[in-house]
Scaffold this motif. Structure first.
Motif, PDB file in Angstrom:
ATOM      1  N   GLY A  52     -66.014 -30.364 -46.670  1.00  0.00           N
ATOM      2  CA  GLY A  52     -65.582 -30.893 -45.416  1.00  0.00           C
ATOM      3  C   GLY A  52     -65.934 -32.191 -44.888  1.00  0.00           C
ATOM      4  O   GLY A  52     -67.207 -32.894 -45.357  1.00  0.00           O
ATOM      5  N   ILE A  53     -64.897 -32.751 -44.342  1.00  0.00           N
ATOM      6  CA  ILE A  53     -65.133 -34.438 -44.104  1.00  0.00           C
ATOM      7  C   ILE A  53     -65.045 -34.506 -42.698  1.00  0.00           C
ATOM      8  O   ILE A  53     -64.033 -34.449 -41.959  1.00  0.00           O
ATOM      9  CB  ILE A  53     -64.005 -35.178 -44.831  1.00  0.00           C
ATOM     10  N   GLY A  54     -65.776 -35.032 -41.844  1.00  0.00           N
ATOM     11  CA  GLY A  54     -65.771 -35.345 -40.444  1.00  0.00           C
ATOM     12  C   GLY A  54     -65.815 -34.098 -39.549  1.00  0.00           C
ATOM     13  O   GLY A  54     -65.427 -33.991 -38.472  1.00  0.00           O
ATOM     14  N   HIS A  55     -66.394 -32.828 -40.340  1.00  0.00           N
ATOM     15  CA  HIS A  55     -66.303 -31.621 -39.365  1.00  0.00           C
ATOM     16  C   HIS A  55     -67.554 -31.718 -38.549  1.00  0.00           C
ATOM     17  O   HIS A  55     -68.443 -31.561 -38.692  1.00  0.00           O
ATOM     18  CB  HIS A  55     -66.234 -30.530 -40.197  1.00  0.00           C
ATOM     19  N   ASN A  56     -66.907 -31.471 -37.109  1.00  0.00           N
ATOM     20  CA  ASN A  56     -68.136 -31.732 -35.841  1.00  0.00           C
ATOM     21  C   ASN A  56     -69.110 -32.674 -35.973  1.00  0.00           C
ATOM     22  O   ASN A  56     -70.140 -32.532 -36.105  1.00  0.00           O
ATOM     23  CB  ASN A  56     -68.973 -30.230 -35.813  1.00  0.00           C
ATOM     24  N   GLU A  74     -74.697 -36.400 -41.718  1.00  0.00           N
ATOM     25  CA  GLU A  74     -73.993 -36.845 -40.485  1.00  0.00           C
ATOM     26  C   GLU A  74     -73.217 -37.951 -40.609  1.00  0.00           C
ATOM     27  O   GLU A  74     -73.378 -39.021 -41.472  1.00  0.00           O
ATOM     28  CB  GLU A  74     -75.189 -37.156 -39.356  1.00  0.00           C
ATOM     29  N   THR A  75     -71.856 -37.760 -40.303  1.00  0.00           N
ATOM     30  CA  THR A  75     -70.911 -38.881 -40.685  1.00  0.00           C
ATOM     31  C   THR A  75     -70.042 -39.121 -39.262  1.00  0.00           C
ATOM     32  O   THR A  75     -68.727 -38.886 -39.456  1.00  0.00           O
ATOM     33  CB  THR A  75     -69.930 -38.480 -41.723  1.00  0.00           C
ATOM     34  N   PRO A  76     -70.496 -39.466 -38.068  1.00  0.00           N
ATOM     35  CA  PRO A  76     -69.701 -39.731 -37.071  1.00  0.00           C
ATOM     36  C   PRO A  76     -68.472 -40.681 -37.204  1.00  0.00           C
ATOM     37  O   PRO A  76     -68.739 -41.800 -37.968  1.00  0.00           O
ATOM     38  CB  PRO A  76     -70.561 -40.105 -35.896  1.00  0.00           C
ATOM     39  N   ILE A 107     -72.011 -39.729 -49.922  1.00  0.00           N
ATOM     40  CA  ILE A 107     -72.220 -39.574 -48.722  1.00  0.00           C
ATOM     41  C   ILE A 107     -73.150 -38.161 -48.787  1.00  0.00           C
ATOM     42  O   ILE A 107     -74.216 -37.946 -48.144  1.00  0.00           O
ATOM     43  CB  ILE A 107     -71.123 -39.080 -47.902  1.00  0.00           C
ATOM     44  N   VAL A 108     -72.765 -37.048 -49.559  1.00  0.00           N
ATOM     45  CA  VAL A 108     -73.463 -35.781 -49.511  1.00  0.00           C
ATOM     46  C   VAL A 108     -73.140 -35.494 -50.964  1.00  0.00           C
ATOM     47  O   VAL A 108     -72.435 -35.616 -51.651  1.00  0.00           O
ATOM     48  CB  VAL A 108     -72.887 -34.741 -48.626  1.00  0.00           C
ATOM     49  N   THR A 109     -74.264 -34.445 -51.532  1.00  0.00           N
ATOM     50  CA  THR A 109     -74.286 -34.201 -53.044  1.00  0.00           C
ATOM     51  C   THR A 109     -74.620 -32.628 -52.980  1.00  0.00           C
ATOM     52  O   THR A 109     -75.167 -32.056 -51.918  1.00  0.00           O
ATOM     53  CB  THR A 109     -75.212 -34.747 -53.883  1.00  0.00           C
ATOM     54  N   PHE A 110     -74.133 -32.010 -54.003  1.00  0.00           N
ATOM     55  CA  PHE A 110     -74.415 -30.438 -53.984  1.00  0.00           C
ATOM     56  C   PHE A 110     -74.534 -29.998 -55.535  1.00  0.00           C
ATOM     57  O   PHE A 110     -73.818 -30.162 -56.308  1.00  0.00           O
ATOM     58  CB  PHE A 110     -73.397 -29.447 -53.357  1.00  0.00           C
ATOM     59  N   ASN A 111     -75.631 -29.440 -55.768  1.00  0.00           N
ATOM     60  CA  ASN A 111     -76.068 -28.833 -57.162  1.00  0.00           C
ATOM     61  C   ASN A 111     -75.247 -27.646 -57.234  1.00  0.00           C
ATOM     62  O   ASN A 111     -75.428 -26.766 -56.512  1.00  0.00           O
ATOM     63  CB  ASN A 111     -77.505 -28.905 -57.607  1.00  0.00           C
ATOM     64  N   TYR A 112     -74.650 -27.402 -58.514  1.00  0.00           N
ATOM     65  CA  TYR A 112     -73.974 -25.926 -58.642  1.00  0.00           C
ATOM     66  C   TYR A 112     -74.006 -25.812 -60.275  1.00  0.00           C
ATOM     67  O   TYR A 112     -74.607 -26.442 -61.057  1.00  0.00           O
ATOM     68  CB  TYR A 112     -72.334 -26.185 -58.503  1.00  0.00           C
ATOM     69  N   SER A 113     -73.706 -24.524 -60.546  1.00  0.00           N
ATOM     70  CA  SER A 113     -74.075 -24.059 -61.747  1.00  0.00           C
ATOM     71  C   SER A 113     -72.976 -24.338 -62.881  1.00  0.00           C
ATOM     72  O   SER A 113     -71.796 -24.561 -62.544  1.00  0.00           O
ATOM     73  CB  SER A 113     -73.913 -22.645 -61.693  1.00  0.00           C
ATOM     74  N   LYS A 114     -73.111 -24.676 -64.146  1.00  0.00           N
ATOM     75  CA  LYS A 114     -72.249 -24.955 -65.124  1.00  0.00           C
ATOM     76  C   LYS A 114     -71.418 -23.677 -65.304  1.00  0.00           C
ATOM     77  O   LYS A 114     -70.093 -23.986 -65.815  1.00  0.00           O
ATOM     78  CB  LYS A 114     -72.840 -25.128 -66.657  1.00  0.00           C
TER      79      LYS A 114
END
Length: 344
Positions: A52-56, A74-76, A107-114
């Motif tokens: 999501g980009i710019g959501h709330n 936060e990305t106002p 801006i944001v990162t997320f670790n996920y499974s291979k």
């Protein structure tokens, strides 16, 4: 550079999946509301991840198949309804990253499974006010998997080399010892024995009688329609390249082999009755029970009146392949299903 796709998405509108051959893409957004990118392992009604980009006044990356699995920042005012703003997204190294064009830090990162093999992307609007999102997306070009075709030329042949003969350009690189080594064979005391040629010394060496015997006149193997397969003891595979013969009365066939010794890959001779590959190194003849043997892959080879299938190339895949003729690693495990023929 790939194709530029312009599209407009609406909340709860049917979304199109695009198959991505890379692990990231660049895109631009113009929107009064909020935009979303879905990542999926397959095209279908559901995505694995939503970006999501710019959501709330926030941007986030969320795993949709988990109840609580989300990273946000936060990305106002990150989006604008008056102009396109450029972003990038990537998914590699077990991390999904969202960033602004020109900025290396995401801006944001997320670790996920291979296990999440992400191959598809879709674009959406995530706004309850029914505001559209305008996109400009740079899709990477589709990379077709190359077709494997059989080698139709490059047959092996031997070229005589001596002090007055230039070294052939088509010589086959058979190993490495601080420099490329080439495969040779030379007569020695009634034998025709394969060995190595060292370019920097201008001398060939063949293993015989416990020594690495110097040779200034020899034959060099040329061509490229061949491949190396793991081997051990006297298990000689179909198609093994015969390079010469021993000095005894029976004139036993000698084959082209090579073995890893310290950090080198050194070509030499395989003598089945001795159950080893002999390599010339540091003035000595060194015996190796585990080695590689050079073969010419051909289909429908016959031995002892039984049809012998060609070697399955998929069994030969390893960490390093021999396409560039410079493989420096060997793996001798799990090769018991090769078809062998002795004394052909």
């Amino acid at each position: 550079m790939g194709d530029i796709v312009d599209l407009t998405t609406w909340p709860r509108h049917h979304n199109i999946f695009y198959k991505i051959t890379s692990n990231g893409l660049n895109f631009e957004i113009k929107a009064p509301g909020n935009a979303g990118i879905g990542l999926a392992s397959k095209a279908g009604p559901n995505c694995d991840f939503l970006v999501g980009i710019g959501h709330n006044r926030n941007s986030f990356i969320k795993k949709l198949t988990a109840r609580v699995s989300r990273e946000s920042a936060e990305t106002p005012n990150i989006l604008s309804s008056q102009e396109y703003r450029r972003f990038w997204i990537s998914w590699y190294g077990d991390v999904i990253r969202l960033g602004i064009d020109g900025e290396v830090k995401p801006i944001v990162t997320f670790n996920y499974s291979k296990n999440d093999n992400l191959k598809y992307v879709t674009f959406t609007a995530i706004d309850d006010n029914r505001n559209p999102v305008h996109w400009r997306i740079e899709l990477p070009p589709v990379l077709e998997k190359p077709l494997m075709k059989p080698v139709t030329d490059g047959e092996l042949y031997w070229v005589q080399v001596d002090a007055e003969t230039p070294f052939p350009d088509a010589a086959y690189i058979g190993g490495y010892e601080k420099e490329n080594l080439y495969i040779i064979r030379a007569k020695h005391r009634g034998s025709l024995t394969p060995g190595k040629f060292v370019s920097s010394e201008g001398v060939g060496y063949i293993p015989w009688g416990g020594d690495a015997n110097e040779k200034n006149s020899f034959e060099v193997l040329c061509g490229f329609n061949c491949m190396w397969v793991p081997c051990r003891l006297d298990h000689i595979p179909i198609g093994a390249v015969v390079a010469g013969h021993s000095e005894d009365h029976g004139h036993e066939k000698l084959y082209v082999g090579r073995a890893k010794y310290f950090d080198h890959i050194i070509p030499g001779k395989v003598q089945p009755s001795h159950k080893v590959c002999y390599i010339p190194y540091d003035g000595k003849e060194v015996s190796m029970e585990n080695y590689e043997i050079l073969i010419v892959p051909e289909k429908n080879r016959c031995a002892n009146k039984f049809l012998v299938p060609c070697i399955d190339d998929s069994l030969l895949e390893s960490e390093d392949e021999n396409d560039d003729n410079d493989d420096h690693s060997m793996n001798y495990d799990d090769y018991d299903e090769y078809f062998y023929a002795e004394n052909l």
